[in-house]
Design a protein around this motif. Structure first.
Motif, short mmCIF file in Angstrom:
data_model
loop_
_atom_site.label_atom_id
_atom_site.label_comp_id
_atom_site.label_asym_id
_atom_site.label_seq_id
_atom_site.Cartn_x
_atom_site.Cartn_y
_atom_site.Cartn_z
N UNK A 1 28.94 50.56 67.34
CA UNK A 1 29.78 50.77 68.52
C UNK A 1 31.24 50.97 68.13
N UNK A 2 32.00 49.89 68.10
CA UNK A 2 33.43 49.98 67.83
C UNK A 2 33.76 49.58 66.39
N UNK A 3 34.89 50.06 65.85
CA UNK A 3 35.26 49.72 64.47
C UNK A 3 35.52 48.24 64.30
N UNK A 4 35.20 47.74 63.12
CA UNK A 4 35.45 46.34 62.78
C UNK A 4 35.75 46.28 61.29
N UNK A 5 36.18 45.12 60.84
CA UNK A 5 36.44 44.89 59.42
C UNK A 5 35.58 43.75 58.92
N UNK A 6 34.82 44.02 57.86
CA UNK A 6 34.07 42.95 57.20
C UNK A 6 35.00 42.26 56.20
N UNK A 7 34.90 40.94 56.11
CA UNK A 7 35.74 40.18 55.18
C UNK A 7 34.90 39.66 54.03
N UNK A 8 35.38 39.91 52.82
CA UNK A 8 34.81 39.28 51.63
C UNK A 8 35.61 38.02 51.32
N UNK A 9 35.09 37.23 50.41
CA UNK A 9 35.77 36.00 50.02
C UNK A 9 36.01 35.99 48.52
N UNK A 10 37.24 35.74 48.13
CA UNK A 10 37.59 35.60 46.72
C UNK A 10 37.51 34.13 46.33
N UNK A 11 36.65 33.84 45.36
CA UNK A 11 36.47 32.45 44.91
C UNK A 11 37.34 32.20 43.68
N UNK A 12 38.36 31.39 43.84
CA UNK A 12 39.27 31.10 42.73
C UNK A 12 38.53 30.43 41.56
N UNK A 13 37.55 29.63 41.88
CA UNK A 13 36.82 28.90 40.82
C UNK A 13 36.07 29.82 39.90
N UNK A 14 35.83 31.09 40.33
CA UNK A 14 35.11 32.05 39.51
C UNK A 14 36.04 32.89 38.64
N UNK A 15 37.34 32.71 38.80
CA UNK A 15 38.32 33.48 38.01
C UNK A 15 38.66 32.71 36.74
N UNK A 16 37.66 32.50 35.92
CA UNK A 16 37.81 31.64 34.75
C UNK A 16 38.71 32.23 33.67
N UNK A 17 38.89 33.55 33.67
CA UNK A 17 39.73 34.17 32.65
C UNK A 17 41.21 34.08 32.98
N UNK A 18 41.53 33.65 34.21
CA UNK A 18 42.93 33.55 34.61
C UNK A 18 43.46 32.13 34.41
N UNK A 19 44.74 32.04 34.20
CA UNK A 19 45.37 30.72 34.08
C UNK A 19 45.47 30.08 35.45
N UNK A 20 45.68 28.77 35.48
CA UNK A 20 45.84 28.08 36.76
C UNK A 20 47.06 28.61 37.50
N UNK A 21 48.08 29.04 36.77
CA UNK A 21 49.28 29.59 37.40
C UNK A 21 48.95 30.92 38.09
N UNK A 22 48.14 31.75 37.43
CA UNK A 22 47.76 33.03 38.03
C UNK A 22 46.88 32.81 39.26
#
Length: 198
Positions: free
Chosen positions: A152-173
């Protein structure tokens, strides 16, 4: 940068809108979220937090995400695609359900399960309440997330970014990513409350 150049650099930034029946309405709808919801590209493992939405005249029914070339620090790199998960959560226009403003609704795979739409402001309030938890809900957009709800009408699907899965990044990043997404969500929440976005 034209759409061809953008596509050669990163196909995830060129969204095909051919499947949308209400093209102009979809364009108007997604522009409400420009620079308010961050965009993730799995092909180059980057998160764009400062960008423009462009609809090139020479490319029929395409939408191009153009990151700000002068704000390279607003692009986060080396994010593994597995850190971004589909949620089934959609932002829908209220007139889909006979109401005004925006609503959030979960689309279940089981069509017999009905979701109760909640006002956008209330949903954002709940999401922001979790922003400082160990596992915050950090919504991001990806190619294909601009779609039509129940055809019917346009909508936006939202994904979720899980910080716990970003193991290659520093805690600061990781903290920098959390901060920028949360700040943009807060701005979107405040604007939607003031303007009653529809």
């Amino acid at each position: 940068m034209n759409s061809t150049a953008a596509g050669q650099q990163n196909a995830d930034l060129v969204w095909d809108l051919h499947t949308l029946n209400q093209h102009q309405r979809a364009m108007d709808f997604v522009k409400q979220f420009e620079n308010r919801l961050c965009v993730f590209s799995g092909s180059v493992k980057q998160l764009y937090t400062n960008y423009s939405i462009f609809f090139p005249e020479e490319a029929d029914r395409q939408m191009v995400i153009l990151p700000d070339p002068y704000a390279f620090h607003d692009t986060f790199s080396h994010l593994n695609a597995g850190a971004v998960q589909s949620t089934g959560l959609h932002v829908i226009p209220g007139n889909l359900i006979g109401k005004q403003g925006l609503y959030l609704v979960i689309s279940h795979k089981n069509k017999n399960v009905r979701s109760v739409p909640i006002p956008f402001q209330e949903g954002m309030r709940q999401i922001l309440r979790r922003s400082n938890s160990e596992d915050p809900f950090l919504p991001v957009l990806m190619k294909g997330d601009l779609r039509e709800f129940n055809d019917k009408l346009p909508c936006l699907h939202l994904n979720r970014l899980r910080l716990s899965e970003l193991k290659s990044l520093s805690s600061l990043e990781r903290e920098g990513i959390r901060t920028v997404i949360t700040d943009k969500l807060m701005a979107l929440y405040q604007e939607s409350t003031a303007l009653n976005l529809a």
